[in-house]
Design a protein around this motif. Structure first.
Motif, PDB file in Angstrom:
ATOM      1  N   TYR A 125       0.851  -1.195   0.000  1.00 19.01           N
ATOM      2  CA  TYR A 125       0.000   0.000   0.000  1.00 19.01           C
ATOM      3  C   TYR A 125       0.888   1.247   0.000  1.00 19.01           C
ATOM      4  N   ASP A 126       0.395   2.324  -0.623  1.00 17.24           N
ATOM      5  CA  ASP A 126       1.162   3.566  -0.676  1.00 17.24           C
ATOM      6  C   ASP A 126       0.368   4.699  -0.026  1.00 17.24           C
ATOM      7  N   PHE A 127       0.841   5.930  -0.225  1.00 18.13           N
ATOM      8  CA  PHE A 127       0.170   7.097   0.353  1.00 18.13           C
ATOM      9  C   PHE A 127      -0.502   7.962  -0.719  1.00 18.13           C
ATOM     10  N   LYS A 128      -0.869   7.354  -1.830  1.00 19.47           N
ATOM     11  CA  LYS A 128      -1.409   8.132  -2.937  1.00 19.47           C
ATOM     12  C   LYS A 128      -2.853   8.565  -2.707  1.00 19.47           C
ATOM     13  N   ASN A 129      -3.571   7.879  -1.822  1.00 19.43           N
ATOM     14  CA  ASN A 129      -4.943   8.280  -1.502  1.00 19.43           C
ATOM     15  C   ASN A 129      -5.283   7.845  -0.084  1.00 19.43           C
ATOM     16  N   TYR A 190      -0.547   9.620   7.427  1.00 22.57           N
ATOM     17  CA  TYR A 190      -1.935   9.167   7.300  1.00 22.57           C
ATOM     18  C   TYR A 190      -2.899  10.197   7.877  1.00 22.57           C
ATOM     19  N   GLU A 191      -2.566  10.744   9.044  1.00 25.38           N
ATOM     20  CA  GLU A 191      -3.445  11.721   9.689  1.00 25.38           C
ATOM     21  C   GLU A 191      -3.631  12.964   8.817  1.00 25.38           C
ATOM     22  N   ARG A 192      -2.579  13.373   8.148  1.00 23.70           N
ATOM     23  CA  ARG A 192      -2.674  14.539   7.262  1.00 23.70           C
ATOM     24  C   ARG A 192      -3.591  14.233   6.067  1.00 23.70           C
ATOM     25  N   ILE A 193      -3.443  13.046   5.487  1.00 18.30           N
ATOM     26  CA  ILE A 193      -4.276  12.640   4.346  1.00 18.30           C
ATOM     27  C   ILE A 193      -5.732  12.464   4.787  1.00 18.30           C
TER      28      ILE A 193
END
Length: 302
Positions: A125-129, A190-193
């Motif tokens: 998994y990535d941080f793209k969404n 994650y919290e920012r997204i």
């Protein structure tokens, strides 16, 4: 007094004592099994007509139909809790479960992921969404902290701190679980997204992990997240890709990396240190030898 009526009281008492829904369901199901057995095999429905012999025959019945000792022991523990309640409420004067011993269980070697497999699972998994970021942190949190799936589902945002999380766990007990620097780095991102994703939405739930619609996650959703990570990471077929297997990994890794049994037991939320000792049996002999060489008293003298 009828057993079925006393069971209803027992269930209500468990709710008052803030037991988890799953624990209440387990206790209730196991006691109902006993009630049905007594009614079908011995035509007994009243609590005063039950003897220790009936308990032993009930255990023998489960052995005959092929149930494992671990499963039967879970039933015995449920009945013990039920009878403790009956004693406390003075429905009975003698606990017939007091002399019923647990069955000897076969030792099972707990097999879990390798470091490489867990690393690949997290990287799947990535941080793209939002969803990918959430899933990445879920896998990482299981692997790093060893918390239970129910504890992760119910984790509230205001109980997540800089270096620890306040976890409400099994047996309605609170404990602090440490957050490593790497996990914290993932969590901050994650919290920012998450904040950006829900910026124009009114959240009705304060859970740390939420669905795309802002609702608490279900066990099935989380199991699917871990299962997909295992599939993408090409985890060995004999390893079950589940949150519980990641919990095994976290506990074994802590032990392998030198954390003492007492501290590991506290972090994992085990009832006693004997439960934690089971995880040592899953460590390969060469790893234990390597651990022992590093902890040698003479080698560590100052």
């Amino acid at each position: 007094m009828l057993m079925i009526d006393l069971l209803k009281e027992f269930e209500f008492d468990l709710k008052i004592r803030n037991y988890s829904k799953q624990t209440i369901l387990t206790y209730s199901y196991n006691v109902i099994q006993f009630i049905n057995y007594l009614n079908d095999q011995h035509q007994i429905t009243d609590i005063e007509d039950i003897s220790s012999l009936h308990i032993k025959k009930f255990i023998q019945y489960h052995l005959q139909i092929g149930n494992k000792a671990s499963y039967i022991n879970t039933i015995i523990k449920s009945l013990r809790s039920f009878y403790v309640y009956l004693i406390q409420e003075e429905y009975i004067s003698f606990n017939i479960l007091s002399k019923i011993k647990l069955l000897k269980e076969d030792k099972t070697i707990i097999k879990t992921f390798t470091d490489q497999e867990v690393s690949k699972m997290i990287e799947s998994y990535d941080f793209k969404n939002f969803l990918n970021a959430r899933n990445k942190v879920i896998v990482a949190m299981f692997a790093d902290t060893g918390i239970r799936m129910s504890e992760l589902i119910n984790l509230q945002s205001d109980l997540v701190h800089d270096t620890t999380m306040n976890i409400f766990g099994k047996g309605a007990k609170w404990r602090f679980v440490p957050i490593s620097l790497i996990l914290k780095k993932y969590m901050i991102r994650y919290e920012r997204i998450k904040q950006s994703y829900f910026i124009n939405k009114r959240l009705e739930h304060a859970n740390y992990f939420l669905s795309r619609s802002g609702r608490p996650l279900t066990g099935v959703q989380i199991e699917n997240i871990v299962r997909r990570a295992g599939r993408d990471a090409d985890v060995r077929q004999e390893i079950r890709c589940s949150p519980h297997t990641l919990r095994h990994y976290a506990i074994q890794s802590n032990l392998r990396n030198g954390l003492d049994l007492y501290s590991c037991s506290k972090i994992a939320g085990h009832e006693n240190i004997q439960v934690t000792k089971r995880y040592l049996e899953g460590l390969e002999s060469e790893k234990i030898i390597d651990m022992a060489s590093k902890s040698s008293p003479l080698m560590n003298m100052k």
